[in-house]
Design a protein around this motif. Structure first.
Motif, PDB file in Angstrom:
ATOM      1  N   GLN A  24     -41.510 -86.877 -26.216  1.00  0.00           N
ATOM      2  CA  GLN A  24     -40.913 -87.175 -24.914  1.00  0.00           C
ATOM      3  C   GLN A  24     -41.154 -86.070 -23.885  1.00  0.00           C
ATOM      4  O   GLN A  24     -40.502 -86.027 -22.856  1.00  0.00           O
ATOM      5  CB  GLN A  24     -39.412 -87.468 -25.046  1.00  0.00           C
ATOM      6  N   SER A  25     -42.064 -85.159 -24.143  1.00  0.00           N
ATOM      7  CA  SER A  25     -42.404 -84.110 -23.183  1.00  0.00           C
ATOM      8  C   SER A  25     -43.415 -84.664 -22.193  1.00  0.00           C
ATOM      9  O   SER A  25     -44.520 -85.046 -22.586  1.00  0.00           O
ATOM     10  CB  SER A  25     -42.999 -82.898 -23.906  1.00  0.00           C
ATOM     11  N   ASP A  26     -43.046 -84.719 -20.929  1.00  0.00           N
ATOM     12  CA  ASP A  26     -43.966 -85.237 -19.924  1.00  0.00           C
ATOM     13  C   ASP A  26     -45.178 -84.322 -19.746  1.00  0.00           C
ATOM     14  O   ASP A  26     -46.285 -84.782 -19.482  1.00  0.00           O
ATOM     15  CB  ASP A  26     -43.265 -85.469 -18.595  1.00  0.00           C
ATOM     16  N   ILE A  27     -44.993 -83.027 -19.940  1.00  0.00           N
ATOM     17  CA  ILE A  27     -46.106 -82.096 -19.818  1.00  0.00           C
ATOM     18  C   ILE A  27     -47.108 -82.307 -20.945  1.00  0.00           C
ATOM     19  O   ILE A  27     -48.315 -82.391 -20.714  1.00  0.00           O
ATOM     20  CB  ILE A  27     -45.608 -80.635 -19.794  1.00  0.00           C
ATOM     21  N   GLU A  66     -54.372 -79.023 -15.463  1.00  0.00           N
ATOM     22  CA  GLU A  66     -53.602 -78.823 -16.692  1.00  0.00           C
ATOM     23  C   GLU A  66     -52.178 -78.496 -16.282  1.00  0.00           C
ATOM     24  O   GLU A  66     -51.945 -77.645 -15.436  1.00  0.00           O
ATOM     25  CB  GLU A  66     -54.176 -77.696 -17.532  1.00  0.00           C
ATOM     26  N   TYR A  67     -51.249 -79.221 -16.857  1.00  0.00           N
ATOM     27  CA  TYR A  67     -49.854 -78.996 -16.541  1.00  0.00           C
ATOM     28  C   TYR A  67     -49.334 -77.834 -17.363  1.00  0.00           C
ATOM     29  O   TYR A  67     -49.525 -77.774 -18.568  1.00  0.00           O
ATOM     30  CB  TYR A  67     -49.029 -80.254 -16.842  1.00  0.00           C
ATOM     31  N   SER A  68     -48.708 -76.900 -16.687  1.00  0.00           N
ATOM     32  CA  SER A  68     -48.114 -75.788 -17.402  1.00  0.00           C
ATOM     33  C   SER A  68     -46.938 -75.253 -16.588  1.00  0.00           C
ATOM     34  O   SER A  68     -46.836 -75.466 -15.393  1.00  0.00           O
ATOM     35  CB  SER A  68     -49.141 -74.685 -17.647  1.00  0.00           C
ATOM     36  N   ASP A  69     -46.068 -74.590 -17.269  1.00  0.00           N
ATOM     37  CA  ASP A  69     -44.896 -73.971 -16.665  1.00  0.00           C
ATOM     38  C   ASP A  69     -44.672 -72.680 -17.437  1.00  0.00           C
ATOM     39  O   ASP A  69     -44.545 -72.711 -18.665  1.00  0.00           O
ATOM     40  CB  ASP A  69     -43.697 -74.911 -16.789  1.00  0.00           C
ATOM     41  N   ARG A  74     -46.246 -74.394 -24.872  1.00  0.00           N
ATOM     42  CA  ARG A  74     -47.406 -75.274 -24.697  1.00  0.00           C
ATOM     43  C   ARG A  74     -47.092 -76.733 -24.990  1.00  0.00           C
ATOM     44  O   ARG A  74     -47.890 -77.615 -24.696  1.00  0.00           O
ATOM     45  CB  ARG A  74     -48.568 -74.797 -25.563  1.00  0.00           C
ATOM     46  N   HIS A  75     -45.929 -76.998 -25.564  1.00  0.00           N
ATOM     47  CA  HIS A  75     -45.502 -78.368 -25.848  1.00  0.00           C
ATOM     48  C   HIS A  75     -44.701 -78.966 -24.700  1.00  0.00           C
ATOM     49  O   HIS A  75     -44.251 -80.096 -24.779  1.00  0.00           O
ATOM     50  CB  HIS A  75     -44.673 -78.403 -27.141  1.00  0.00           C
ATOM     51  N   GLY A  76     -44.493 -78.181 -23.639  1.00  0.00           N
ATOM     52  CA  GLY A  76     -43.751 -78.664 -22.480  1.00  0.00           C
ATOM     53  C   GLY A  76     -42.255 -78.613 -22.674  1.00  0.00           C
ATOM     54  O   GLY A  76     -41.519 -79.328 -22.014  1.00  0.00           O
ATOM     55  N   LEU A  77     -41.790 -77.760 -23.576  1.00  0.00           N
ATOM     56  CA  LEU A  77     -40.365 -77.640 -23.867  1.00  0.00           C
ATOM     57  C   LEU A  77     -39.911 -76.206 -23.615  1.00  0.00           C
ATOM     58  O   LEU A  77     -40.716 -75.280 -23.624  1.00  0.00           O
ATOM     59  CB  LEU A  77     -40.097 -78.014 -25.327  1.00  0.00           C
ATOM     60  N   ASP A  78     -38.605 -76.035 -23.431  1.00  0.00           N
ATOM     61  CA  ASP A  78     -38.048 -74.702 -23.341  1.00  0.00           C
ATOM     62  C   ASP A  78     -38.351 -73.979 -24.650  1.00  0.00           C
ATOM     63  O   ASP A  78     -38.228 -74.550 -25.728  1.00  0.00           O
ATOM     64  CB  ASP A  78     -36.533 -74.805 -23.120  1.00  0.00           C
TER      65      ASP A  78
END
Length: 89
Positions: A24-27, A66-69, A74-78
């Motif tokens: 369910q990670s949109d990233i 590439e989506y990143s935060d 790298r899984h798009g989670l905290d």
């Protein structure tokens, strides 16, 4: 060369496949879509067909970025919530 309907169908299938394993990670989903579409485009030699695929794929969530935060793994989670243990590294 695929028809527009066939390209739409393949893009829908890729978007659906990208949900598998993304937790369910949109990233992660967006990165999965980008990776699969890029792989498909790699095999297309006709530039007009490539552009048509990109245009249609963008309607299905494709982006060349590439989506990143920096606050997320790298899984798009905290980092502290990632079930893969990213916060423990």
């Amino acid at each position: 060369m695929l028809s527009e309907a066939e390209i739409h169908e393949k893009c829908e299938n890729i978007a659906t496949e990208a949900y598998r394993g993304c937790g369910q990670s949109d990233i992660l989903w967006a990165n999965n879509v980008r990776t699969m579409i890029d792989g498909w485009l790699h095999s297309i030699t006709d530039e007009n067909e490539r552009q048509l695929i990109i245009t249609i794929a963008e309607q299905h969530g494709y982006s060349t970025d590439e989506y990143s935060d920096p606050d997320m793994c790298r899984h798009g989670l905290d980092y502290d919530c990632c079930p893969c243990g990213c916060g423990e590294l």
